[in-house]
Design a protein around this motif. Structure first.
Motif, PDB file in Angstrom:
ATOM      1  N   ASP A 358       0.823  -1.212   0.000  1.00 25.73           N
ATOM      2  CA  ASP A 358       0.000   0.000   0.000  1.00 25.73           C
ATOM      3  C   ASP A 358       0.854   1.258   0.000  1.00 25.73           C
ATOM      4  OD1 ASP A 358      -2.501  -1.452   0.238  1.00 25.73           O
ATOM      5  OD2 ASP A 358      -1.851  -1.919   2.276  1.00 25.73           O
ATOM      6  N   ALA A 359       2.064   1.164   0.516  1.00 28.17           N
ATOM      7  CA  ALA A 359       2.984   2.297   0.566  1.00 28.17           C
ATOM      8  C   ALA A 359       4.405   1.743   0.535  1.00 28.17           C
ATOM      9  CB  ALA A 359       2.752   3.138   1.816  1.00 28.17           C
ATOM     10  N   VAL A 360       5.355   2.629   0.223  1.00 27.29           N
ATOM     11  CA  VAL A 360       6.743   2.200   0.076  1.00 27.29           C
ATOM     12  C   VAL A 360       7.647   3.134   0.880  1.00 27.29           C
ATOM     13  CG1 VAL A 360       8.655   1.813  -1.518  1.00 27.29           C
ATOM     14  CG2 VAL A 360       6.319   1.270  -2.224  1.00 27.29           C
ATOM     15  N   ILE A 361       8.521   2.536   1.671  1.00 24.96           N
ATOM     16  CA  ILE A 361       9.614   3.276   2.306  1.00 24.96           C
ATOM     17  C   ILE A 361      10.893   2.837   1.616  1.00 24.96           C
ATOM     18  CG2 ILE A 361      10.944   3.611   4.421  1.00 24.96           C
ATOM     19  CD1 ILE A 361       8.418   3.287   6.021  1.00 24.96           C
ATOM     20  N   TRP A 362      11.551   3.787   0.967  1.00 29.80           N
ATOM     21  CA  TRP A 362      12.774   3.474   0.221  1.00 29.80           C
ATOM     22  C   TRP A 362      13.982   3.914   1.041  1.00 29.80           C
ATOM     23  CZ3 TRP A 362      13.089   0.686  -4.169  1.00 29.80           C
ATOM     24  CH2 TRP A 362      14.353   0.566  -4.757  1.00 29.80           C
ATOM     25  N   LEU A 363      14.891   2.953   1.295  1.00 27.83           N
ATOM     26  CA  LEU A 363      16.051   3.221   2.138  1.00 27.83           C
ATOM     27  C   LEU A 363      17.314   3.445   1.306  1.00 27.83           C
ATOM     28  CD1 LEU A 363      14.140   2.216   4.397  1.00 27.83           C
ATOM     29  CD2 LEU A 363      16.115   1.138   5.456  1.00 27.83           C
ATOM     30  N   VAL A 364      18.074   4.443   1.722  1.00 33.02           N
ATOM     31  CA  VAL A 364      19.394   4.715   1.140  1.00 33.02           C
ATOM     32  C   VAL A 364      20.392   4.714   2.288  1.00 33.02           C
ATOM     33  CG1 VAL A 364      20.827   6.349  -0.132  1.00 33.02           C
ATOM     34  CG2 VAL A 364      18.398   6.117  -0.695  1.00 33.02           C
ATOM     35  N   ALA A 365      21.441   3.893   2.179  1.00 35.48           N
ATOM     36  CA  ALA A 365      22.427   3.790   3.259  1.00 35.48           C
ATOM     37  C   ALA A 365      23.458   4.905   3.116  1.00 35.48           C
ATOM     38  CB  ALA A 365      23.121   2.435   3.238  1.00 35.48           C
ATOM     39  N   LEU A 366      23.599   5.710   4.174  1.00 39.01           N
ATOM     40  CA  LEU A 366      24.555   6.822   4.124  1.00 39.01           C
ATOM     41  C   LEU A 366      25.980   6.389   4.422  1.00 39.01           C
ATOM     42  CD1 LEU A 366      22.621   9.821   5.702  1.00 39.01           C
ATOM     43  CD2 LEU A 366      22.997   9.261   3.322  1.00 39.01           C
ATOM     44  N   ASP A 367      26.185   5.118   4.797  1.00 45.76           N
ATOM     45  CA  ASP A 367      27.562   4.682   5.031  1.00 45.76           C
ATOM     46  C   ASP A 367      28.252   4.315   3.727  1.00 45.76           C
ATOM     47  OD1 ASP A 367      25.945   2.492   4.582  1.00 45.76           O
ATOM     48  OD2 ASP A 367      27.120   1.154   5.866  1.00 45.76           O
ATOM     49  N   THR A 368      27.462   4.022   2.675  1.00 46.84           N
ATOM     50  CA  THR A 368      28.066   3.658   1.389  1.00 46.84           C
ATOM     51  C   THR A 368      27.709   4.633   0.280  1.00 46.84           C
ATOM     52  OG1 THR A 368      26.163   2.226   0.938  1.00 46.84           O
ATOM     53  CG2 THR A 368      28.095   1.207   1.934  1.00 46.84           C
ATOM     54  N   ASN A 369      26.608   5.370   0.423  1.00 44.93           N
ATOM     55  CA  ASN A 369      26.177   6.299  -0.622  1.00 44.93           C
ATOM     56  C   ASN A 369      26.038   7.698  -0.046  1.00 44.93           C
ATOM     57  OD1 ASN A 369      25.714   4.366  -2.818  1.00 44.93           O
ATOM     58  ND2 ASN A 369      24.116   3.573  -1.498  1.00 44.93           N
ATOM     59  N   GLY A 370      26.442   8.659  -0.852  1.00 44.55           N
ATOM     60  CA  GLY A 370      26.267  10.048  -0.437  1.00 44.55           C
ATOM     61  C   GLY A 370      25.035  10.656  -1.046  1.00 44.55           C
ATOM     62  N   THR A 371      24.352   9.878  -1.929  1.00 42.23           N
ATOM     63  CA  THR A 371      23.156  10.363  -2.584  1.00 42.23           C
ATOM     64  C   THR A 371      22.342   9.169  -3.038  1.00 42.23           C
ATOM     65  OG1 THR A 371      22.330  11.805  -4.323  1.00 42.23           O
ATOM     66  CG2 THR A 371      24.270  10.482  -4.833  1.00 42.23           C
ATOM     67  N   LEU A 372      21.268   9.442  -3.777  1.00 38.93           N
ATOM     68  CA  LEU A 372      20.424   8.366  -4.278  1.00 38.93           C
ATOM     69  C   LEU A 372      21.091   7.741  -5.496  1.00 38.93           C
ATOM     70  CD1 LEU A 372      17.592   7.104  -3.745  1.00 38.93           C
ATOM     71  CD2 LEU A 372      16.725   8.646  -5.508  1.00 38.93           C
ATOM     72  N   PRO A 373      21.470   6.448  -5.449  1.00 37.29           N
ATOM     73  CA  PRO A 373      22.164   5.825  -6.580  1.00 37.29           C
ATOM     74  C   PRO A 373      21.303   5.826  -7.844  1.00 37.29           C
ATOM     75  CG  PRO A 373      22.349   4.479  -4.595  1.00 37.29           C
ATOM     76  CD  PRO A 373      21.339   5.541  -4.305  1.00 37.29           C
ATOM     77  N   ALA A 374      21.966   5.825  -8.985  1.00 40.27           N
ATOM     78  CA  ALA A 374      21.254   5.812 -10.262  1.00 40.27           C
ATOM     79  C   ALA A 374      20.386   4.563 -10.403  1.00 40.27           C
ATOM     80  CB  ALA A 374      22.252   5.904 -11.413  1.00 40.27           C
ATOM     81  N   ASN A 375      20.867   3.408  -9.893  1.00 42.25           N
ATOM     82  CA  ASN A 375      20.078   2.174  -9.957  1.00 42.25           C
ATOM     83  C   ASN A 375      18.774   2.311  -9.179  1.00 42.25           C
ATOM     84  OD1 ASN A 375      21.987   0.887 -11.517  1.00 42.25           O
ATOM     85  ND2 ASN A 375      22.999  -0.091  -9.803  1.00 42.25           N
ATOM     86  N   ASP A 376      18.849   2.984  -8.020  1.00 42.40           N
ATOM     87  CA  ASP A 376      17.633   3.206  -7.229  1.00 42.40           C
ATOM     88  C   ASP A 376      16.630   4.044  -8.013  1.00 42.40           C
ATOM     89  OD1 ASP A 376      19.181   1.954  -5.358  1.00 42.40           O
ATOM     90  OD2 ASP A 376      18.710   3.329  -3.729  1.00 42.40           O
TER      91      ASP A 376
END
Length: 564
Positions: A358-376
């Motif tokens: 019904d809803a989506v929480i999208w997680l981005v890990a700040l220990d490996t990424n400084g921004t939203l990856p292109a794949n995401d």
């Protein structure tokens, strides 16, 4: 002393001599007296000298006596020393001889010692090799023991899964068989574009899985499903467990390698319970340790695909801040950093889970990424729809607070440039279990909005109806192409008329052929419209009936309500 002096003894004689009064005798006497006195004085001096000499002689004599005594003692000691010297000289000779013998023996023993040392070195080398071999054997034994324990755990888990007795659910079996058989054939008979057919069949599969999930876990029927999605090692499991009581915070598998292999539905409950749901419809109770084993590495070494036998797990645990939400902890969608991860399968699972959420929480890990990856971004664009999306920058406690706002703004720009709608963005620490910074709505706000009781059965009815309506729309588009044949034939007729005139035999012949083509097209269109309409109506009625049988709810077809 007076006996030694001349004056006392000669004084009487000299006195008488004075009385004689010879000529010159007085002077002679005085002279004699003077000499006598000088002689006495000399005698006294000699007497004193003699006394000193005698005293010194007595001292020297005493010293000589002592010296003589010492000499005698020393002579006696010298005799003893000479005797001892003779004895020691004899001993020295004997010891010299013994030393020579010992030296010879030492030389021999030294040679033997060197041989023993060489032998000892060889033994030490052999001992070191044996120790290394022993260490290797111990390590191999430990590995074998660990392997044996792992095999034993896998065996118990597989036995537990395979021995689970499925609940009798003929309605679910009939629904799955219909979706896989008759429904799929009817969709293919509509002869729609391949991408439309593929999309509808995938949606039907998703509905089938969702019905199966609700049949297995009735508690999910009133829960809003929130998919916790993201790349590998983005902290999805840590995020979900941050809402549990502390004693269950290590329940879900976590790691820098891909760990979550089977989609897990996590919802609030009074006590902790973990159940694996098998393809046969059985519910298998799992312990914490058994569930913790369900990682990519563990499953890859099982020898068969456990995910096909047990497609999902349901966990109930105390979650004080949540009442009607069910989180879906799902595998990462992107290529794994592990040889054991089934990337294609995980991508498909992630897509299927997103479709039922019904809803989506999208997680981005700040220990490996400084921004939203292109794949995401690419994955989000492929699955972007009207479902609410919230972006969580996880592991924010590993970044300085001063940089978090810049990261949030950068990700906001990426989302807006890509045209992806979102509810908000927040920096979150799963370790601390709190939100550090946000833009738009906060995480707590959207979770409060989503945390309400839902009717999953009604949603499935609507989803199925929407899917059938989609088929109806595409089928009508296909039939509209047949209608275009009449228009094309009429256009050709006018073109021929213009070129050859109405009296031309060519025009009359073409007009007859085009008339026949129009009649044939109308005939085909009527038949196809009738068949497509009947097929879709049968599909609709059959699907709603099967859904009603499975969901045990008195729902009428939404289309029937609309017509009424």
């Amino acid at each position: 002393m007076s006996d030694l002096l001349l004056v006392p003894r000669l004084e009487p004689a000299l006195t008488r001599l004075k009385r004689i009064w010879p000529w010159g005798r007085k002077a002679l006497i005085e002279q004699l007296r003077q000499h006598v006195e000088e002689a006495d004085e000399h005698t006294l001096r000699m007497q004193a000298l003699r006394q000193r000499i005698e005293a010194e002689l007595a001292g020297v004599s005493a010293e000589l006596g002592a010296t003589t005594s010492d000499l005698e003692r020393l002579q006696a000691l010298h005799g003893q020393l000479q005797a001892e010297h003779s004895a020691q000289t004899q001993q020295l000779r004997e010891r010299t001889n013994a030393y020579a013998a010992l030296a010879q023996a030492h030389k021999l023993q030294r040679g033997e010692l060197e041989q023993l040392q060489r032998a000892h070195a060889s033994l030490e080398d052999a001992h070191a090799q044996l120790q290394a071999a022993h260490q290797r054997l111990e390590e191999e034994h430990g590995q074998l023991q660990a392997t044996a324990e792992l095999v034993e755990r896998r065996y118990r888990l597989v036995c537990n899964i395979l021995n689970g007795k499925p609940a009798e659910n003929p309605a679910l079996s009939e629904l799955k068989s219909w979706f896989a058989g008759e429904f799929a054939r009817d969709v293919q008979r509509l002869e729609l574009p391949a991408d439309v057919t593929s999309m509808v069949l995938e949606q039907a599969q998703s509905i089938s899985l969702h019905v199966e999930l609700l049949s297995d876990s009735p508690a999910l029927r009133t829960k809003s499903l929130v998919a916790v999605a993201g790349g590998f090692s983005s902290g999805k499991s840590s995020f979900v467990t941050s809402f549990m009581h502390r004693e269950h915070s290590q329940l879900l598998a976590k790691g820098i390698q891909p760990v979550t292999a089977i989609p897990t539905y996590v919802m609030p409950g009074r006590e902790l319970s973990i159940y694996g749901h098998t393809r046969k419809g059985a519910h298998v109770a799992l312990t914490k340790d058994e569930y913790a084993q369900l990682t990519h590495d563990f499953i890859a070494n099982m020898g068969f695909n456990v995910k096909e036998v047990m497609p999902h797990v349901v966990i109930e645990a105390p979650m004080p801040e949540v009442q009607h939400l069910a989180f879906i902890d799902m595998p990462g969608y992107d290529p794994a950093a592990s040889d054991t991860a089934d990337t294609a399968a995980d991508h498909g699972i992630a897509s299927a889970v997103l479709s039922e959420a019904d809803a989506v929480i999208w997680l981005v890990a700040l220990d490996t990424n400084g921004t939203l990856p292109a794949n995401d971004l690419e994955f989000l664009l492929q699955h972007a729809d009207d479902r609410p999306l919230y972006v969580v920058l996880n592991k924010a406690d590993l970044r300085p607070m001063s940089t978090l706002q810049d990261v949030i703004e950068e990700i906001r720009d990426h989302l807006e440039d890509s045209g992806i709608q979102y509810e908000g963005i927040c920096a979150y620490s799963s370790t601390l279990g709190k939100e550090l910074l946000h833009e738009g709505k906060s995480l707590s706000e959207v979770m409060q909005e989503w945390d309400h009781s839902t009717d999953a059965a009604l949603m499935l009815y609507k989803e199925f109806e929407t899917m059938v309506q989609t088929l109806d729309e595409y089928a009508n588009r296909q039939l509209h192409k047949v209608e275009n044949v009449n228009e094309l034939a009429h256009s050709i007729e006018l073109d021929i008329l213009q070129m050859v005139g109405s009296e031309s035999k060519v025009f009359r012949a073409a007009q007859n052929r085009l008339g026949q083509l129009k009649e044939l097209a109308e005939s085909i269109l009527g038949v196809e419209k009738s068949e497509a309409h009947q097929r879709l109506e049968n599909m609709r009625m059959r699907g709603h009936q099967l859904l009603q049988d499975n969901l045990r709810a008195d729902y009428r077809s939404p289309r029937h309500d609309a017509l009424a």
